[in-house]
Write an enzyme that holds these catalytic residues in place. Structure first.
Site, PDB file in Angstrom:
ATOM      1  N   LYS A 202       0.821  -1.225   0.000  1.00  0.00           N
ATOM      2  CA  LYS A 202       0.000   0.000   0.000  1.00  0.00           C
ATOM      3  C   LYS A 202       0.849   1.266   0.000  1.00  0.00           C
ATOM      4  O   LYS A 202       2.005   1.276   0.414  1.00  0.00           O
ATOM      5  CB  LYS A 202      -1.010  -0.051   1.148  1.00  0.00           C
ATOM      6  CG  LYS A 202      -2.132  -1.033   0.754  1.00  0.00           C
ATOM      7  CD  LYS A 202      -3.324  -1.029   1.637  1.00  0.00           C
ATOM      8  CE  LYS A 202      -4.356  -2.003   1.046  1.00  0.00           C
ATOM      9  NZ  LYS A 202      -5.346  -2.434   2.024  1.00  0.00           N
ATOM     10  N   ARG A 238      -3.231 -10.096   4.869  1.00  0.00           N
ATOM     11  CA  ARG A 238      -3.659 -10.137   3.448  1.00  0.00           C
ATOM     12  C   ARG A 238      -2.506  -9.593   2.607  1.00  0.00           C
ATOM     13  O   ARG A 238      -2.163  -8.418   2.725  1.00  0.00           O
ATOM     14  CB  ARG A 238      -4.926  -9.286   3.292  1.00  0.00           C
ATOM     15  CG  ARG A 238      -5.527  -9.303   1.896  1.00  0.00           C
ATOM     16  CD  ARG A 238      -6.765  -8.420   1.852  1.00  0.00           C
ATOM     17  NE  ARG A 238      -7.391  -8.445   0.551  1.00  0.00           N
ATOM     18  CZ  ARG A 238      -7.011  -7.698  -0.474  1.00  0.00           C
ATOM     19  NH1 ARG A 238      -6.004  -6.867  -0.351  1.00  0.00           N
ATOM     20  NH2 ARG A 238      -7.626  -7.786  -1.629  1.00  0.00           N
TER      21      ARG A 238
HETATM   22  N1  HH2 Z   1      -7.419  -3.968   0.703  1.00  0.00           N
HETATM   23  C1  HH2 Z   1      -7.766  -3.989  -0.591  1.00  0.00           C
HETATM   24  C2  HH2 Z   1      -8.851  -4.754  -1.047  1.00  0.00           C
HETATM   25  N2  HH2 Z   1      -9.557  -5.515  -0.186  1.00  0.00           N
HETATM   26  N3  HH2 Z   1      -9.928  -6.307   1.997  1.00  0.00           N
HETATM   27  C3  HH2 Z   1      -9.612  -6.307   3.290  1.00  0.00           C
HETATM   28  N4  HH2 Z   1     -10.314  -7.058   4.155  1.00  0.00           N
HETATM   29  N5  HH2 Z   1      -8.574  -5.550   3.783  1.00  0.00           N
HETATM   30  C4  HH2 Z   1      -7.808  -4.770   2.983  1.00  0.00           C
HETATM   31  O1  HH2 Z   1      -6.879  -4.100   3.480  1.00  0.00           O
HETATM   32  C5  HH2 Z   1      -8.131  -4.738   1.586  1.00  0.00           C
HETATM   33  C6  HH2 Z   1      -9.225  -5.526   1.119  1.00  0.00           C
HETATM   34  C7  HH2 Z   1      -6.981  -3.181  -1.559  1.00  0.00           C
HETATM   35  O2  HH2 Z   1      -5.907  -3.912  -2.051  1.00  0.00           O
HETATM   36  P1  HH2 Z   1      -5.953  -4.676  -3.449  1.00  0.00           P
HETATM   37  O3  HH2 Z   1      -7.006  -5.718  -3.471  1.00  0.00           O
HETATM   38  O4  HH2 Z   1      -4.582  -5.156  -3.781  1.00  0.00           O
HETATM   39  O5  HH2 Z   1      -6.267  -3.522  -4.496  1.00  0.00           O
HETATM   40  P2  HH2 Z   1      -7.556  -3.081  -5.315  1.00  0.00           P
HETATM   41  O6  HH2 Z   1      -8.633  -2.735  -4.337  1.00  0.00           O
HETATM   42  O7  HH2 Z   1      -7.074  -1.905  -6.119  1.00  0.00           O
HETATM   43  O8  HH2 Z   1      -7.978  -4.257  -6.174  1.00  0.00           O
END
Ligand code: HH2
Length: 258
Positions: A202, A238
């Site tokens: 992040k 995660r």
């Molecule tokens: N962060 C993201 C998405 N889902 N779910 C939980 N429970 N906690 C988190 O910190 C979290 C999440 C964002 O990361 P990512 O999936 O890599 O990116 P994007 O939302 O751009 O697909």
């Protein structure tokens, strides 16, 4: 928890797993590398994102879940229809970044299925959440929110033992808020439920390293944040890069003595 984003626009791995075969292979590889569960998502929630229509989200995730049948899978969605479909295809956990505030049908779907649920804190909504996040006391406010959403979920018929809580790193938080939440994770673990932390890649990591416009953070910084969160009581991390996190967390666990 390994992350497989089946999206063209996720903040760190957008487009990498857009082809179902690539996403399925990544999921199995992460399990092989030591992930306990793979989190499949068909909608980016990065700062500024607009969301995707139901049919597009389903089109992205269904072939991936079919290819991961038999594997421990979590579905990252706020839509009841996507969750219903994923649970039918074998998903065990619903990861809802809106903490059951997005779709009024979702609580019922989770309750009926007996699935696990992750409730995450977010201030505002993805489109605008990073404009001016504000808290008087971020840890106690996030904890109060999660406690209230936990009560809501339990009142909707979801077993408390099936629910984990997440401070929502990067979701309506400044760099300082994100690090304070990990520093004071005891305020969240005091709620009595497992705590999930998603700091992997992040932007706060890139920013604390000196780039004020960073959109992502590097691997070593992600691992450090995961270990720090683990030492403060997080039990689900995660992450996008499973093997190095498993290696670091295995050593951290040996040091902690669990
Ligand atoms: N962060 C993201 C998405 N889902 N779910 C939980 N429970 N906690 C988190 O910190 C979290 C999440 C964002 O990361 P990512 O999936 O890599 O990116 P994007 O939302 O751009 O697909």
């Amino acid at each position: 928890m390994g992350v497989v984003n089946v999206t063209p626009d996720s903040f760190s791995d957008g487009g990498v797993h857009l082809q179902p075969a690539a996403a399925v292979a990544a999921g199995w590889r992460m399990l092989d590398e030591g992930a306990a569960i793979v989190d499949v998502g068909g909608e980016s929630t990065r700062p500024g994102s607009e969301g995707v229509p139901l049919d597009e989200e389903l089109r992205r995730i269904v072939p991936v879940l079919e290819g991961l049948r038999g594997a421990p899978v979590s579905i990252d969605t706020a839509k009841a229809e996507v969750a219903r479909c994923a649970l039918e295809l074998g998903a065990e956990l619903v990861n809802d970044v809106t903490a059951l505030r997005g779709d009024p049908e979702l609580a019922g779907v989770v309750a009926e299925s007996g699935a696990y649920l992750c409730l995450m804190h977010m201030q505002g909504e993805p489109r605008t959440m990073q404009r001016a996040p504000q808290y008087d006391d971020v840890a106690t406010e996030v904890a109060a929110f999660l406690e209230q959403r936990l009560r809501f979920a339990v009142d909707a018929g979801i077993a408390e033992e099936r629910i984990c809580l997440d401070p929502g790193i990067g979701f309506g938080k400044t760099v300082g808020h994100n690090f304070e939440l990990v520093r004071r994770l005891d305020v969240l673990t005091a709620l009595g439920r497992p705590v999930l932390v998603g700091f992997s890649r992040k932007s706060a990591l890139g920013r604390i390293l000196g780039d004020p416009t960073a959109k992502t953070g590097p691997l070593a910084a992600s691992v450090a944040a995961a270990v720090a969160a683990y030492e403060r009581g997080a039990t689900i991390l995660r992450v996008h890069d499973v093997r190095p996190h498993v290696e670091a967390l295995t050593v951290a666990a040996a040091v902690v003595g669990t």
